[in-house]
Design a protein around this motif. Structure first.
Motif, PDB file in Angstrom:
ATOM      1  N   LEU A  48       0.828  -1.204   0.000  1.00  0.00           N
ATOM      2  CA  LEU A  48       0.000   0.000   0.000  1.00  0.00           C
ATOM      3  C   LEU A  48       0.864   1.258   0.000  1.00  0.00           C
ATOM      4  O   LEU A  48       0.612   2.207  -0.749  1.00  0.00           O
ATOM      5  N   PHE A  49       1.921   1.263   0.832  1.00  0.00           N
ATOM      6  CA  PHE A  49       2.770   2.440   0.938  1.00  0.00           C
ATOM      7  C   PHE A  49       3.709   2.605  -0.255  1.00  0.00           C
ATOM      8  O   PHE A  49       4.313   3.667  -0.423  1.00  0.00           O
ATOM      9  N   MET A  73       1.345   8.969   1.443  1.00  0.00           N
ATOM     10  CA  MET A  73       1.146   8.994   2.897  1.00  0.00           C
ATOM     11  C   MET A  73       2.178   8.102   3.598  1.00  0.00           C
ATOM     12  O   MET A  73       2.025   7.797   4.787  1.00  0.00           O
ATOM     13  N   ALA A  74       3.235   7.735   2.914  1.00  0.00           N
ATOM     14  CA  ALA A  74       4.184   6.766   3.460  1.00  0.00           C
ATOM     15  C   ALA A  74       5.009   7.356   4.598  1.00  0.00           C
ATOM     16  O   ALA A  74       5.431   8.513   4.547  1.00  0.00           O
ATOM     17  N   PRO A  75       5.259   6.557   5.639  1.00  0.00           N
ATOM     18  CA  PRO A  75       6.129   6.970   6.748  1.00  0.00           C
ATOM     19  C   PRO A  75       7.578   6.629   6.433  1.00  0.00           C
ATOM     20  O   PRO A  75       7.905   6.160   5.331  1.00  0.00           O
ATOM     21  N   HIS A  76       8.434   6.833   7.401  1.00  0.00           N
ATOM     22  CA  HIS A  76       9.792   6.293   7.283  1.00  0.00           C
ATOM     23  C   HIS A  76       9.761   4.772   7.475  1.00  0.00           C
ATOM     24  O   HIS A  76      10.322   4.027   6.665  1.00  0.00           O
ATOM     25  N   SER A  91       3.546  11.106   6.397  1.00  0.00           N
ATOM     26  CA  SER A  91       2.401  10.562   7.128  1.00  0.00           C
ATOM     27  C   SER A  91       1.590  11.592   7.911  1.00  0.00           C
ATOM     28  O   SER A  91       0.575  11.248   8.501  1.00  0.00           O
ATOM     29  N   LEU A  92       2.031  12.845   7.922  1.00  0.00           N
ATOM     30  CA  LEU A  92       1.316  13.875   8.671  1.00  0.00           C
ATOM     31  C   LEU A  92       0.626  14.853   7.732  1.00  0.00           C
ATOM     32  O   LEU A  92       1.163  15.215   6.683  1.00  0.00           O
ATOM     33  N   LEU A  93      -0.550  15.304   8.142  1.00  0.00           N
ATOM     34  CA  LEU A  93      -1.212  16.387   7.434  1.00  0.00           C
ATOM     35  C   LEU A  93      -0.382  17.647   7.613  1.00  0.00           C
ATOM     36  O   LEU A  93       0.020  17.989   8.728  1.00  0.00           O
ATOM     37  N   ASP A  94      -0.140  18.360   6.530  1.00  0.00           N
ATOM     38  CA  ASP A  94       0.699  19.557   6.550  1.00  0.00           C
ATOM     39  C   ASP A  94      -0.050  20.679   5.846  1.00  0.00           C
ATOM     40  O   ASP A  94      -0.086  20.744   4.615  1.00  0.00           O
ATOM     41  N   ARG A 152       5.667  23.140   9.166  1.00  0.00           N
ATOM     42  CA  ARG A 152       5.868  22.069   8.181  1.00  0.00           C
ATOM     43  C   ARG A 152       6.000  20.756   8.949  1.00  0.00           C
ATOM     44  O   ARG A 152       7.093  20.309   9.269  1.00  0.00           O
ATOM     45  N   THR A 153       4.873  20.171   9.247  1.00  0.00           N
ATOM     46  CA  THR A 153       4.817  19.070  10.208  1.00  0.00           C
ATOM     47  C   THR A 153       5.724  17.900   9.841  1.00  0.00           C
ATOM     48  O   THR A 153       6.332  17.293  10.722  1.00  0.00           O
ATOM     49  N   ASN A 154       5.813  17.560   8.574  1.00  0.00           N
ATOM     50  CA  ASN A 154       6.637  16.427   8.163  1.00  0.00           C
ATOM     51  C   ASN A 154       8.138  16.745   8.178  1.00  0.00           C
ATOM     52  O   ASN A 154       8.948  15.848   7.988  1.00  0.00           O
ATOM     53  N   ARG A 155       8.472  18.027   8.396  1.00  0.00           N
ATOM     54  CA  ARG A 155       9.874  18.437   8.305  1.00  0.00           C
ATOM     55  C   ARG A 155      10.406  19.112   9.561  1.00  0.00           C
ATOM     56  O   ARG A 155      11.599  19.398   9.637  1.00  0.00           O
ATOM     57  N   ALA A 156       9.548  19.403  10.544  1.00  0.00           N
ATOM     58  CA  ALA A 156       9.917  20.285  11.654  1.00  0.00           C
ATOM     59  C   ALA A 156      10.808  19.587  12.667  1.00  0.00           C
ATOM     60  O   ALA A 156      10.401  19.272  13.788  1.00  0.00           O
ATOM     61  N   GLY A 157      12.069  19.348  12.283  1.00  0.00           N
ATOM     62  CA  GLY A 157      13.023  18.727  13.181  1.00  0.00           C
ATOM     63  C   GLY A 157      14.318  18.409  12.455  1.00  0.00           C
ATOM     64  O   GLY A 157      14.335  18.288  11.228  1.00  0.00           O
ATOM     65  N   LYS A 158      15.401  18.247  13.212  1.00  0.00           N
ATOM     66  CA  LYS A 158      16.647  17.778  12.605  1.00  0.00           C
ATOM     67  C   LYS A 158      16.395  16.453  11.898  1.00  0.00           C
ATOM     68  O   LYS A 158      16.965  16.182  10.839  1.00  0.00           O
ATOM     69  N   VAL A 159      15.553  15.644  12.511  1.00  0.00           N
ATOM     70  CA  VAL A 159      14.901  14.504  11.857  1.00  0.00           C
ATOM     71  C   VAL A 159      13.460  14.499  12.343  1.00  0.00           C
ATOM     72  O   VAL A 159      13.164  14.999  13.435  1.00  0.00           O
TER      73      VAL A 159
END
Length: 279
Positions: A56-57, A64-67, A89-92, A98-105
């Protein structure tokens, strides 16, 4: 440097890599796949096969795929993006954080689970009730990327939401999907407790012929960290010359050299290896 691909995971690179916003602290996001919503205590449903979710992913839900896709029943993993890329995988919402990006990882983990799933005839109401196979390896890999063992908004217990933009933007650690700004999901409902590390047993413990489950646990962590200098005939739980070689590779990976990278564990390198505590 930590491995961008989790050593235990099936590598299924979707491409379309994109950088994270490294001005924010490192995070991991806990999800469940929740691929069935009609299971109840009275009418449980069979767990959807891991292969179905992996397909599916890589197919219809690749946007919508995660890591990481993780089966807590078998300890199987599939990884779709490297740790240094955002996943999806997060709504942004446009114009927001930028929910999918807001971090060093921002390492997103989808556990293969829904409440009252049935596996081999046994029914599981919460994720924490499952065997949680592979969790020490997953916890260790996420930890290797600087994500602390903490849920800044509280360890998830129940399908309720609790969101704070200020905490999200300023605190590193694990977040439930239910904690993420701009999102309305309330998963994962529960999550396993963090894995305590095995305390340093002292340098004298590591001598030729020493037999211990601690040696076996260390062996597995060295392999997971890409420091495998073992051969097929090595004994997992006995300290042997290839343990020295593998541990020296770990010390060198940490930046040690000379007598500080002689393959005998020291307190600093042992602490950073995070060998899971043996109950």
């Amino acid at each position: 440097m930590a491995d961008i691909w989790m050593p235990e995971a099936i590598k299924v690179d979707l491409g379309d890599h994109a950088p994270c916003d490294t001005g924010f602290p490192p995070k991991a996001i806990a999800h469940i796949t929740a691929d069935r919503d009609d299971a109840t205590a009275a009418h449980p449903k069979d767990l959807v096969p891991f292969a179905n979710l992996q397909a599916l992913f890589t197919g219809g839900k690749r946007e919508m795929a995660p890591h990481i896709l993780w089966s807590p029943f078998t300890g199987t993993f599939a990884q779709f993006f490297p740790a240094t890329s955002r996943s999806k995988s997060l709504l942004d919402k446009q114009g927001g954080t930028r929910t999918n990006r807001a971090g060093k990882v921002v390492l997103q983990v989808e556990a293969l689970f829904f409440p009252f799933c049935r596996v081999n005839g046994e029914v599981f109401a919460t994720l924490a009730d499952t065997p949680c196979k592979g969790w020490p390896e997953l916890n260790g890999w996420v930890r290797s990327w600087g994500v602390p063992d903490v849920f800044p908004m509280g360890h998830p217990h129940g399908f309720t939401s609790n969101r704070s933009e200020q905490i999200w933007e300023t605190k590193g650690g694990w977040y439930a999907h239910a904690h993420v700004p701009e999102n309305d999901h309330v998963d994962p409902g529960s999550w396993p407790e963090f894995v305590a590390a095995e305390p340093f047993p002292g340098a004298a413990f590591f001598h030729t012929g020493q037999k211990s489950p601690v040696i076996a646990a260390m062996h597995r962590r060295l392999v997971a960290e890409g420091c495998n200098r073992y051969t097929a005939d090595d004994v997992l739980d006995v300290w042997e010359p290839d343990d020295v070689k593998s541990y020296a590779a770990w010390q060198q990976k940490l930046g040690f050299s000379g007598s500080d990278a002689d393959g005998t564990p020291g307190a600093s390198s042992w602490e950073q290896l995070q060998v899971p505590h043996l109950v």
